[in-house]
Design an enzyme around this catalytic site. Sequence first.
Site, PDB file in Angstrom:
ATOM      1  N   GLU A 284      50.114  48.307  49.106  1.00 30.99           N
ATOM      2  CA  GLU A 284      51.484  48.067  49.572  1.00 30.99           C
ATOM      3  C   GLU A 284      52.436  49.153  49.077  1.00 30.99           C
ATOM      4  O   GLU A 284      53.507  49.335  49.633  1.00 30.99           O
ATOM      5  CB  GLU A 284      51.984  46.687  49.108  1.00 30.99           C
ATOM      6  CG  GLU A 284      51.749  45.609  50.146  1.00 30.99           C
ATOM      7  CD  GLU A 284      52.490  44.307  49.856  1.00 30.99           C
ATOM      8  OE1 GLU A 284      52.802  44.020  48.684  1.00 30.99           O
ATOM      9  OE2 GLU A 284      52.740  43.558  50.814  1.00 30.99           O
ATOM     10  N   HIS A 305      24.184  45.552  47.481  1.00 32.57           N
ATOM     11  CA  HIS A 305      23.262  45.033  48.500  1.00 32.57           C
ATOM     12  C   HIS A 305      23.961  44.849  49.840  1.00 32.57           C
ATOM     13  O   HIS A 305      23.451  44.169  50.723  1.00 32.57           O
ATOM     14  CB  HIS A 305      22.653  43.715  48.006  1.00 32.57           C
ATOM     15  CG  HIS A 305      21.909  43.884  46.717  1.00 32.57           C
ATOM     16  ND1 HIS A 305      20.543  44.033  46.655  1.00 32.57           N
ATOM     17  CD2 HIS A 305      22.354  43.976  45.432  1.00 32.57           C
ATOM     18  CE1 HIS A 305      20.168  44.192  45.391  1.00 32.57           C
ATOM     19  NE2 HIS A 305      21.260  44.169  44.625  1.00 32.57           N
ATOM     20  N   LYS A 419      55.529  39.972  60.734  1.00 33.72           N
ATOM     21  CA  LYS A 419      56.371  38.771  60.647  1.00 33.72           C
ATOM     22  C   LYS A 419      57.228  38.637  61.910  1.00 33.72           C
ATOM     23  O   LYS A 419      57.333  37.551  62.486  1.00 33.72           O
ATOM     24  CB  LYS A 419      57.286  38.842  59.417  1.00 33.72           C
ATOM     25  CG  LYS A 419      56.545  38.681  58.101  1.00 33.72           C
ATOM     26  CD  LYS A 419      57.530  38.604  56.953  1.00 33.72           C
ATOM     27  CE  LYS A 419      56.812  38.614  55.621  1.00 33.72           C
ATOM     28  NZ  LYS A 419      57.687  38.839  54.487  1.00 33.72           N
TER      29      LYS A 419
HETATM   30  O1  PA5 Z   1      54.701  42.944  46.597  1.00 29.86           O
HETATM   31  C1  PA5 Z   1      55.395  42.279  47.352  1.00 29.86           C
HETATM   32  O2  PA5 Z   1      56.635  42.372  47.356  1.00 29.86           O
HETATM   33  C2  PA5 Z   1      54.767  41.285  48.292  1.00 29.86           C
HETATM   34  O3  PA5 Z   1      53.383  41.268  48.181  1.00 29.86           O
HETATM   35  C3  PA5 Z   1      55.321  39.890  48.012  1.00 29.86           C
HETATM   36  O4  PA5 Z   1      54.988  39.528  46.698  1.00 29.86           O
HETATM   37  C4  PA5 Z   1      54.745  38.860  48.996  1.00 29.86           C
HETATM   38  O5  PA5 Z   1      55.025  39.261  50.303  1.00 29.86           O
HETATM   39  C5  PA5 Z   1      55.358  37.487  48.743  1.00 29.86           C
HETATM   40  O6  PA5 Z   1      56.732  37.543  48.864  1.00 29.86           O
HETATM   41  P1  PA5 Z   1      57.660  36.402  48.298  1.00 29.86           P
HETATM   42  O7  PA5 Z   1      57.494  36.342  46.827  1.00 29.86           O
HETATM   43  O8  PA5 Z   1      59.046  36.803  48.684  1.00 29.86           O
HETATM   44  O9  PA5 Z   1      57.239  35.117  48.957  1.00 29.86           O
END
Ligand code: PA5
Length: 429
Positions: A284, A305, A419
Amino acid sequence: MIKIDTAGARTFITDDLYKEGYDKALHAFKQVVDASGPGNNWLGWRRILKQPNDAELERISRHAEQIRDDADLFIVCGIGGSFTGAKAIIDALAPIFSHNGPEILYAGHHMGGKYLKQLLDYLKSPKSNGEPKSVYLNVISKSGSTLETALAFRAIRTWMHEFYGESAKDRIIATTGETGGVLNNIVDEEGYHKYVIPDDIGGRFSVLTPVGLLPVSVAGIDIQTLYYGAVSEYKTNENNPEKILEYATIRYILQKTGYALDVIGSFEPELAGFTGWTQQLLGESEGKEGKGLFPATAMFSTDLHSIGQMIQQGKRNMLEILFVVEKEISDLEISEASTNVDGLKYLEGKSYHDINHSAQEGTVQAHLEGGVPVIKIIIEKLNAQQIGEFIYFYELFTAVYVYMLEVNPFNQPGVENYKQAMYRLLGKK
Ligand code: PA5
């Protein structure tokens, strides 16, 4: 202190390229330390280690102790950075089959209806002595509006209110942003206990806030030791970032010269959660503007494997990172048998640690011969202190490396795309 061994990768890079990468890594490290890079208002994961909040650690530990005394089940409801870190720590450090505290369960990390229905049935079913289960729920969402988490939270808390009545509010804990978001509205309305995720810490960098600390403490893990492990790694790297620079330089040059995949693996099943946590942290953070290495995960020797063949002889565009634990995690040995019918007599008296280690070293040799650069990230002992060190090591590494790519490590604009499309299909106004 976390150690690294880059001998298996350094030979894939010329000295000139190494020098070019190293200068870039040094510049990126300074950007992190001086808070002068993009997204510099998201460096709270460093701030909290520079000035540890002992009172909060104490408050979380005390609350967790109360929960441990009363709960049979503790549900962690969150997705992405809001659950991956806690799960990784718990998988690494808590007992596997027996627990002397509540069973930790996860929800809100996908939209599988079967899973949620069976989870609800499990919560409702009595214990073997016929008594009802004592259930606690920790919903974790910084934005307070993530659909996966919100849906599971609605289903579980609805049942908890029906079942526990007024006292449900003492069993539901929300970990969310200071203000804003639907979850804060619900907390205000229902009076649930609340922990705050600081504004300057994003989800995947939040494991050392209440996001990770409360579930981990409920699992019986010493969060003070964990936290101060991270603090010690913070201090080490402020004065001497050499290993971060070396690792970032090699990974940067490899991606620059055409490598596309980073296989993140370990021979220790306890670290499977951390291969996932690192995958999310890197993926990310670096996967933007057409840049970055795809972080894949592998659990060895299981995956030797399956994708082992691909790593050994497939397209030559991958490097491999191995999380290694030096000291033995278990002293289990191969027992003696009266015959050699299974052909395993030669292993009698050897420990699983030694055998696993030989499998690991044999694999490293084979992968190097197959043209895969291998970097080892070495934890001396699998304990709370060193897991804390490991967490900060990777947070800092990620920030430095992603700055070398000249992108902002701390946002995730692409996540919005699915989303928007999903909400359109669901008819959200
Ligand atoms: O690293 C990030 O920001 C994301 O992986 C969020 O943690 C994830 O999308 C969950 O978001 P939230 O805590 O707002 O529900």
